[in-house]
Design a protein around this motif. Structure first.
Motif, PDB file in Angstrom:
ATOM      1  N   GLN A  21       0.893  -1.290   0.044  1.00  0.00           N
ATOM      2  CA  GLN A  21       0.056   0.132   0.170  1.00  0.00           C
ATOM      3  C   GLN A  21       0.924   1.221   0.035  1.00  0.00           C
ATOM      4  O   GLN A  21       0.699   2.350  -0.249  1.00  0.00           O
ATOM      5  N   SER A  58      -8.157   7.274  -0.089  1.00  0.00           N
ATOM      6  CA  SER A  58      -9.062   6.581   0.892  1.00  0.00           C
ATOM      7  C   SER A  58      -9.454   5.142   0.424  1.00  0.00           C
ATOM      8  O   SER A  58      -9.461   4.131   1.247  1.00  0.00           O
ATOM      9  N   VAL A  59      -9.349   4.737  -0.732  1.00  0.00           N
ATOM     10  CA  VAL A  59      -9.223   3.324  -1.213  1.00  0.00           C
ATOM     11  C   VAL A  59      -8.175   2.598  -0.582  1.00  0.00           C
ATOM     12  O   VAL A  59      -8.331   1.372  -0.165  1.00  0.00           O
ATOM     13  N   ARG A  85      -6.303   3.310   2.051  1.00  0.00           N
ATOM     14  CA  ARG A  85      -6.559   3.183   3.470  1.00  0.00           C
ATOM     15  C   ARG A  85      -7.303   2.016   3.857  1.00  0.00           C
ATOM     16  O   ARG A  85      -7.107   1.255   4.725  1.00  0.00           O
ATOM     17  N   THR A  86      -8.579   1.973   2.948  1.00  0.00           N
ATOM     18  CA  THR A  86      -9.544   0.698   3.270  1.00  0.00           C
ATOM     19  C   THR A  86      -8.817  -0.399   3.195  1.00  0.00           C
ATOM     20  O   THR A  86      -8.926  -1.310   3.794  1.00  0.00           O
ATOM     21  N   TYR A  87      -8.101  -0.502   1.934  1.00  0.00           N
ATOM     22  CA  TYR A  87      -7.455  -1.636   1.723  1.00  0.00           C
ATOM     23  C   TYR A  87      -6.524  -2.145   2.593  1.00  0.00           C
ATOM     24  O   TYR A  87      -6.459  -3.228   3.027  1.00  0.00           O
ATOM     25  N   SER A  88      -5.811  -1.190   3.118  1.00  0.00           N
ATOM     26  CA  SER A  88      -4.681  -1.498   4.084  1.00  0.00           C
ATOM     27  C   SER A  88      -5.381  -1.945   5.453  1.00  0.00           C
ATOM     28  O   SER A  88      -4.686  -2.698   6.406  1.00  0.00           O
ATOM     29  N   GLU A  89      -6.642  -1.352   5.657  1.00  0.00           N
ATOM     30  CA  GLU A  89      -7.249  -1.875   7.060  1.00  0.00           C
ATOM     31  C   GLU A  89      -7.722  -3.228   6.726  1.00  0.00           C
ATOM     32  O   GLU A  89      -7.566  -4.221   7.769  1.00  0.00           O
ATOM     33  N   GLN A  90      -8.148  -3.443   5.674  1.00  0.00           N
ATOM     34  CA  GLN A  90      -8.619  -5.074   5.364  1.00  0.00           C
ATOM     35  C   GLN A  90      -7.645  -6.000   5.307  1.00  0.00           C
ATOM     36  O   GLN A  90      -7.874  -6.947   5.823  1.00  0.00           O
ATOM     37  N   THR A  91      -6.377  -5.407   5.032  1.00  0.00           N
ATOM     38  CA  THR A  91      -5.349  -6.548   4.794  1.00  0.00           C
ATOM     39  C   THR A  91      -4.418  -6.453   5.867  1.00  0.00           C
ATOM     40  O   THR A  91      -3.062  -6.815   6.054  1.00  0.00           O
ATOM     41  N   LYS A  92      -4.925  -6.082   7.196  1.00  0.00           N
ATOM     42  CA  LYS A  92      -3.840  -5.715   8.382  1.00  0.00           C
ATOM     43  C   LYS A  92      -3.598  -7.031   8.814  1.00  0.00           C
ATOM     44  O   LYS A  92      -2.318  -7.294   9.259  1.00  0.00           O
TER      45      LYS A  92
END
Lengths: 107, 170
Positions: free
Chosen positions: A4, B108-109, B111-118
Protein backbone atom coordinates in the motif's frame (compact mmCIF):
# COMPACT_ATOMS: atom_id res chain seq x y z
CA UNK A 1 7.68 -2.86 2.05
CA UNK A 2 3.89 -3.26 2.24
CA UNK A 3 2.30 -2.80 -1.16
CA UNK A 4 0.00 0.00 0.00
CA UNK A 5 2.95 2.37 0.37
CA UNK A 6 3.76 1.87 -3.28
CA UNK A 7 0.11 2.27 -4.26
CA UNK A 8 -0.10 5.52 -2.29
CA UNK A 9 3.09 6.83 -3.92
CA UNK A 10 1.86 5.89 -7.39
CA UNK A 11 -1.58 7.47 -6.99
CA UNK A 12 0.01 10.64 -5.62
CA UNK A 13 2.32 10.83 -8.64
CA UNK A 14 -0.65 10.20 -10.91
CA UNK A 15 -2.68 12.97 -9.27
CA UNK A 16 0.23 15.39 -9.62
CA UNK A 17 0.25 14.53 -13.33
CA UNK A 18 -3.50 15.12 -13.59
CA UNK A 19 -3.21 18.50 -11.86
CA UNK A 20 -0.39 19.44 -14.22
CA UNK A 21 -2.47 18.59 -17.28
CA UNK A 22 -5.32 20.68 -15.90
CA UNK A 23 -3.48 23.81 -14.79
CA UNK A 24 -0.66 24.31 -17.30
CA UNK A 25 -1.18 25.85 -20.72
CA UNK A 26 2.18 25.07 -22.27
CA UNK A 27 1.65 22.02 -24.48
CA UNK A 28 5.12 20.65 -23.77
CA UNK A 29 4.58 20.71 -20.01
CA UNK A 30 1.17 19.06 -20.44
CA UNK A 31 2.98 16.36 -22.39
CA UNK A 32 5.57 15.97 -19.63
CA UNK A 33 2.79 15.52 -17.09
CA UNK A 34 1.41 12.69 -19.23
CA UNK A 35 4.84 11.07 -19.00
CA UNK A 36 4.62 11.47 -15.23
CA UNK A 37 1.30 9.58 -15.19
CA UNK A 38 2.77 6.80 -17.34
CA UNK A 39 5.63 6.47 -14.88
CA UNK A 40 3.25 6.24 -11.94
CA UNK A 41 1.56 3.29 -13.66
CA UNK A 42 4.97 1.73 -14.37
CA UNK A 43 5.98 1.99 -10.74
CA UNK A 44 2.76 0.30 -9.66
CA UNK A 45 3.26 -2.54 -12.17
CA UNK A 46 6.80 -3.18 -10.93
CA UNK A 47 5.70 -3.09 -7.28
CA UNK A 48 2.89 -5.58 -7.93
CA UNK A 49 5.20 -7.85 -9.91
CA UNK A 50 7.28 -8.26 -6.75
CA UNK A 51 4.36 -9.40 -4.59
CA UNK A 52 4.55 -12.97 -5.93
CA UNK A 53 7.11 -14.98 -3.97
CA UNK A 54 9.08 -17.32 -6.22
CA UNK A 55 8.29 -20.98 -5.71
CA UNK A 56 9.90 -24.13 -7.08
CA UNK A 57 7.11 -24.66 -9.62
CA UNK A 58 6.89 -21.01 -10.69
CA UNK A 59 10.33 -19.43 -10.28
CA UNK A 60 9.43 -16.51 -12.54
CA UNK A 61 6.06 -15.58 -11.04
CA UNK A 62 5.26 -11.94 -11.70
CA UNK A 63 7.67 -11.43 -14.57
CA UNK A 64 4.78 -10.43 -16.85
CA UNK A 65 4.39 -7.18 -14.94
CA UNK A 66 7.95 -6.14 -15.64
CA UNK A 67 7.61 -7.02 -19.33
CA UNK A 68 4.50 -4.87 -19.48
CA UNK A 69 6.54 -1.98 -18.11
CA UNK A 70 9.03 -2.58 -20.91
CA UNK A 71 6.26 -2.40 -23.50
CA UNK A 72 4.83 0.75 -21.88
CA UNK A 73 8.24 2.37 -22.27
CA UNK A 74 8.39 1.35 -25.94
CA UNK A 75 4.95 2.81 -26.62
CA UNK A 76 5.84 5.97 -24.68
CA UNK A 77 8.93 6.50 -26.82
CA UNK A 78 6.89 6.19 -30.02
CA UNK A 79 4.19 8.45 -28.60
CA UNK A 80 6.67 11.16 -27.65
CA UNK A 81 8.23 11.28 -31.11
CA UNK A 82 4.87 11.74 -32.84
CA UNK A 83 3.54 14.11 -30.18
CA UNK A 84 6.54 16.38 -30.31
CA UNK A 85 6.31 16.45 -34.10
CA UNK A 86 2.70 17.61 -33.73
CA UNK A 87 3.75 20.30 -31.25
CA UNK A 88 6.50 21.52 -33.60
CA UNK A 89 3.98 21.70 -36.44
CA UNK A 90 1.55 23.59 -34.20
CA UNK A 91 4.28 26.05 -33.28
CA UNK A 92 5.21 26.55 -36.91
CA UNK A 93 1.60 27.36 -37.81
CA UNK A 94 0.52 29.45 -34.80
CA UNK A 95 3.86 30.60 -33.27
CA UNK A 96 2.61 29.47 -29.90
CA UNK A 97 2.37 26.23 -27.93
CA UNK A 98 -0.55 27.37 -25.82
CA UNK A 99 -3.12 24.59 -25.64
CA UNK A 100 -5.93 27.16 -25.56
CA UNK A 101 -5.09 27.95 -29.20
CA UNK A 102 -5.67 24.33 -30.18
CA UNK A 103 -9.26 25.11 -31.20
CA UNK A 104 -7.79 26.70 -34.30
CA UNK A 105 -7.36 23.18 -35.65
CA UNK A 106 -11.08 23.26 -36.35
CA UNK A 107 -10.76 25.19 -39.58
CA UNK B 1 13.26 1.23 10.97
CA UNK B 2 15.69 -0.58 8.74
CA UNK B 3 17.91 0.91 6.08
CA UNK B 4 15.45 -0.21 3.38
CA UNK B 5 12.64 1.81 4.93
CA UNK B 6 14.86 4.88 5.28
CA UNK B 7 15.94 4.68 1.63
CA UNK B 8 12.31 4.14 0.61
CA UNK B 9 11.05 7.24 2.40
CA UNK B 10 13.92 9.39 1.11
CA UNK B 11 13.20 8.22 -2.45
CA UNK B 12 9.48 8.89 -1.96
CA UNK B 13 10.16 12.44 -0.79
CA UNK B 14 12.55 13.04 -3.71
CA UNK B 15 10.06 11.67 -6.24
CA UNK B 16 7.12 13.73 -5.02
CA UNK B 17 9.15 16.91 -4.54
CA UNK B 18 10.64 16.81 -8.02
CA UNK B 19 7.25 15.89 -9.53
CA UNK B 20 5.70 18.95 -7.92
CA UNK B 21 8.60 21.10 -9.10
CA UNK B 22 7.83 19.98 -12.68
CA UNK B 23 4.48 21.72 -12.33
CA UNK B 24 5.47 24.89 -10.55
CA UNK B 25 8.60 25.75 -12.56
CA UNK B 26 8.04 28.75 -14.79
CA UNK B 27 10.88 27.91 -17.16
CA UNK B 28 10.19 24.82 -19.33
CA UNK B 29 13.88 23.84 -19.26
CA UNK B 30 13.76 23.66 -15.47
CA UNK B 31 10.63 21.50 -15.76
CA UNK B 32 12.52 19.08 -17.98
CA UNK B 33 15.40 18.90 -15.52
CA UNK B 34 13.05 18.24 -12.60
CA UNK B 35 11.36 15.53 -14.63
CA UNK B 36 14.77 13.91 -15.16
CA UNK B 37 15.24 14.03 -11.37
CA UNK B 38 11.85 12.32 -10.98
CA UNK B 39 12.89 9.57 -13.37
CA UNK B 40 16.14 9.03 -11.49
CA UNK B 41 14.31 8.62 -8.18
CA UNK B 42 11.81 6.23 -9.80
CA UNK B 43 14.82 4.26 -11.04
CA UNK B 44 16.00 4.18 -7.45
CA UNK B 45 12.69 2.56 -6.52
CA UNK B 46 13.19 -0.01 -9.29
CA UNK B 47 16.66 -0.83 -7.97
CA UNK B 48 15.20 -1.27 -4.49
CA UNK B 49 12.67 -3.71 -5.95
CA UNK B 50 15.54 -5.56 -7.68
CA UNK B 51 14.20 -4.66 -11.14
CA UNK B 52 17.66 -3.78 -12.40
CA UNK B 53 16.97 -4.02 -16.12
CA UNK B 54 14.01 -1.66 -15.86
CA UNK B 55 16.01 0.77 -13.74
CA UNK B 56 18.72 1.02 -16.40
CA UNK B 57 16.21 1.19 -19.26
CA UNK B 58 14.28 3.89 -17.41
CA UNK B 59 17.43 6.01 -17.16
CA UNK B 60 18.60 5.36 -20.73
CA UNK B 61 15.27 5.66 -22.53
CA UNK B 62 13.37 8.17 -20.40
CA UNK B 63 16.01 10.35 -18.79
CA UNK B 64 18.33 9.99 -21.77
CA UNK B 65 16.46 9.80 -25.05
CA UNK B 66 12.98 11.19 -24.37
CA UNK B 67 14.09 14.10 -22.21
CA UNK B 68 16.77 15.09 -24.71
CA UNK B 69 14.03 15.14 -27.35
CA UNK B 70 11.98 17.46 -25.12
CA UNK B 71 14.99 19.73 -24.58
CA UNK B 72 15.66 19.86 -28.33
CA UNK B 73 12.10 20.90 -29.05
CA UNK B 74 12.10 23.54 -26.30
CA UNK B 75 15.34 25.02 -27.58
CA UNK B 76 14.13 24.83 -31.18
CA UNK B 77 11.13 26.95 -30.24
CA UNK B 78 13.20 29.26 -28.04
CA UNK B 79 10.59 29.03 -25.30
CA UNK B 80 13.01 29.39 -22.44
CA UNK B 81 12.94 33.17 -22.58
CA UNK B 82 9.23 33.59 -23.05
CA UNK B 83 6.92 33.48 -20.07
CA UNK B 84 3.66 31.65 -20.19
CA UNK B 85 0.53 33.74 -20.49
CA UNK B 86 -1.32 34.14 -17.23
CA UNK B 87 -4.03 31.56 -16.86
CA UNK B 88 -7.22 32.44 -15.10
CA UNK B 89 -6.69 31.93 -11.38
CA UNK B 90 -10.08 30.31 -10.98
CA UNK B 91 -9.22 27.75 -13.64
CA UNK B 92 -6.00 26.90 -11.78
CA UNK B 93 -7.89 26.59 -8.51
CA UNK B 94 -10.48 24.34 -10.14
CA UNK B 95 -7.72 22.14 -11.57
CA UNK B 96 -5.99 21.80 -8.21
CA UNK B 97 -9.27 21.05 -6.42
CA UNK B 98 -10.35 18.38 -8.90
CA UNK B 99 -6.91 16.75 -8.85
CA UNK B 100 -6.94 16.87 -5.06
CA UNK B 101 -10.35 15.21 -4.90
CA UNK B 102 -9.09 12.44 -7.21
CA UNK B 103 -6.13 11.98 -4.88
CA UNK B 104 -8.45 11.96 -1.86
CA UNK B 105 -10.66 9.23 -3.31
CA UNK B 106 -7.72 7.06 -4.36
CA UNK B 107 -5.94 7.46 -1.02
CA UNK B 108 -9.08 6.54 0.90
CA UNK B 109 -9.36 3.40 -1.23
CA UNK B 110 -5.78 2.54 -0.31
CA UNK B 111 -6.50 3.16 3.38
CA UNK B 112 -9.54 0.89 3.32
CA UNK B 113 -7.48 -1.76 1.56
CA UNK B 114 -4.69 -1.56 4.10
CA UNK B 115 -7.17 -1.88 6.99
CA UNK B 116 -8.74 -4.93 5.38
CA UNK B 117 -5.38 -6.63 4.84
CA UNK B 118 -4.00 -5.73 8.26
CA UNK B 119 -3.80 -9.40 9.29
CA UNK B 120 -2.09 -10.67 6.14
CA UNK B 121 -0.42 -7.67 4.51
CA UNK B 122 0.73 -8.02 0.92
CA UNK B 123 4.46 -7.38 0.83
CA UNK B 124 6.41 -6.15 -2.20
CA UNK B 125 9.71 -7.96 -1.78
CA UNK B 126 12.68 -5.59 -1.78
CA UNK B 127 16.32 -6.46 -2.41
CA UNK B 128 15.49 -10.01 -3.41
CA UNK B 129 14.16 -12.07 -6.30
CA UNK B 130 15.54 -12.71 -9.75
CA UNK B 131 12.67 -11.78 -12.07
CA UNK B 132 14.10 -8.33 -12.75
CA UNK B 133 17.40 -9.65 -14.05
CA UNK B 134 18.07 -9.31 -17.75
CA UNK B 135 18.57 -13.04 -18.30
CA UNK B 136 15.13 -14.05 -17.10
CA UNK B 137 13.40 -11.08 -18.71
CA UNK B 138 15.09 -11.77 -22.04
CA UNK B 139 14.14 -15.42 -22.01
CA UNK B 140 10.47 -14.66 -21.46
CA UNK B 141 10.52 -11.71 -23.89
CA UNK B 142 11.92 -13.72 -26.79
CA UNK B 143 9.80 -16.83 -26.25
CA UNK B 144 6.42 -16.05 -24.75
CA UNK B 145 6.27 -12.39 -25.81
CA UNK B 146 8.04 -12.64 -29.16
CA UNK B 147 5.01 -11.53 -31.20
CA UNK B 148 4.33 -8.33 -29.19
CA UNK B 149 8.05 -7.59 -29.36
CA UNK B 150 7.99 -7.78 -33.15
CA UNK B 151 4.83 -5.69 -33.26
CA UNK B 152 6.72 -3.02 -31.33
CA UNK B 153 9.17 -2.72 -34.20
CA UNK B 154 6.24 -2.09 -36.58
CA UNK B 155 4.95 0.52 -34.13
CA UNK B 156 8.33 2.23 -34.11
CA UNK B 157 8.46 2.22 -37.89
CA UNK B 158 5.03 3.79 -38.15
CA UNK B 159 5.94 6.36 -35.46
CA UNK B 160 9.09 7.26 -37.38
CA UNK B 161 7.20 7.66 -40.65
CA UNK B 162 4.49 9.64 -38.87
CA UNK B 163 6.99 12.00 -37.24
CA UNK B 164 8.73 12.64 -40.57
CA UNK B 165 5.44 13.23 -42.41
CA UNK B 166 4.08 15.56 -39.72
CA UNK B 167 7.33 17.46 -39.30
CA UNK B 168 7.88 17.94 -43.02
CA UNK B 169 7.33 21.45 -44.35
CA UNK B 170 4.10 21.13 -46.29
Amino acid sequence: MPIQYYIALAVTLFSIGVVGVLIRRNAIIVFMCIELMLNAANLLLVAFSKTHPATATAPLAGIDGQLFVFFVMVVAAAEVSVGLAIIVMLYRNTHSVDVDFLNRLKN
Amino acid sequence: MGITAIVFWILCALTLFSAIMVLVSKNPVHSVLWLVATFFSISGHYIMLNAQFLAIVNIIVYAGAIMVLFLFVIMLMNLNTRTELKKNLWMKLAGVISGGMLLWILISVVRTYSEQTKVHPVIAATNTGSIGLIKNLGQVLFTQYALPFELCSVLFLSAMVGAVVIGKKN
